[in-house]
Motif scaffolding. Structure first.
Motif: not given
Length: 313
Positions: A205-212, A231-241, A243-251
């Protein structure tokens, strides 16, 4: 009292509503612009009518290609009404029941935007009080407070120790990391999804959300320690308005070593390197380590959001 979705004939009455409480609301210009884009729609815009007079409105929002609304953006009941919470609860319940009948998989959440320090303002606390009661009365009984943050170039780029390296990866690698990072997360939505659906469905669900999201898939990065361990992942993203941090996390096995700062710095630099003037982000107030990382990186809190949602099924 009649609760119903609007038609084109109601448009003038919908946009003339003015909210004079210290909460976020949707004015005529934004509503009309996003109505043309399909993010607001007549069937997602509900009104409360008393003898033909509009005494309340609820504006649900979705993305242009959304089959169902995602969130309630604006809830207002005329202050002259005797019990605003009771009327609002009826309006919300009517809308939510209609969306469920149309196949919406989950009730849209209610996103109430507030100024920083709202608890010190009696008008703001009163505005939250009746809206919170209305949300609960309509079944949105789960309440989470979230921070909205912004980074601008005058904050300077956040420092990074340079211990990690970042590289693209295949979808299955990101899915594996989403699954591992979900375990022990302090994010309320992630914890709720884990409880309801388990790690695999939560990760998907998380991945599908950010893909969309409007951000680009080729921005995504995995983070590696000097010995090559992920160590983890970093997902720069965007909203309709913006640029956005999106998702990041450490295992889990690498938590507590300050790597969250490295991940956030990488996302910020990636956006800044393209000339981005504004980066937005959100986190729960209950996720204190993430909130502290944003502060260290130069992100400032610009508003508070109270999120009301239905309990996990």
């Amino acid at each position: 009292m009649l609760f119903r979705p609007t038609t084109e004939a109601d448009l003038d009455r919908v946009v003339e509503v003015i909210v004079d409480e210290p909460v976020g609301w949707i004015g005529a210009d934004r509503y009309l612009t996003e109505l043309r884009q399909g993010m607001y729609r007549p069937e997602w815009t509900w009104i409360a009518e008393d003898e033909g007079r509009v005494v309340g409105r609820a504006l649900w929002w979705g993305q242009t290609d959304s089959a169902h609304p995602i969130a309630l953006d604006c809830l207002h009941i005329d202050p002259a009404c005797a019990d605003r919470a009771e009327i609002a609860a009826g309006l919300l319940a009517a809308g939510l029941q209609a969306f469920a009948a149309q196949g919406a998989p989950n009730p849209p959440l209610y996103n109430l935007t507030l100024p920083v320090g709202w608890r010190d303002d009696p008008a703001a606390t009163a505005a939250v009080e009746w809206r919170g009661r209305a949300a609960a009365g309509a079944g949105l009984t789960r309440e989470v407070e979230r921070l909205r943050l912004e980074w601008t170039p005058d904050s300077g780029l956040p420092p990074a120790r340079g211990e990690l390296t970042f590289a693209p990866a295949a979808d299955e690698e990101f899915l594996r990391l989403f699954r591992r990072i979900a375990v022990g997360s302090l994010d309320d939505e992630t914890r709720r999804n884990l409880e309801a659906k388990g790690a695999e469905a939560t990760a998907r669900g998380e991945m599908d959300f950010y893909l969309g999201c409007p951000g680009r898939r080729d921005w995504w990065r995995l983070a590696y320690a000097p010995d090559g361990q992920v160590v983890g992942l970093a997902l720069p993203s965007a909203t309709p308005y913006a640029r956005n941090v999106g998702y990041l996390g450490v295992v889990p096995e690498f938590r507590g070593r300050g790597y969250v700062d490295e991940l956030l710095a990488e996302i910020t630099r990636m956006h800044a390197d393209t000339g981005t003037e504004l980066i937005t982000a959100t986190t729960d107030t209950g996720n204190a380590p993430m909130a502290a990382a944003f502060e260290r990186a130069g992100y400032r809190i610009t508003e508070i959001r109270m999120i009301y949602s239905a309990p996990a099924a």
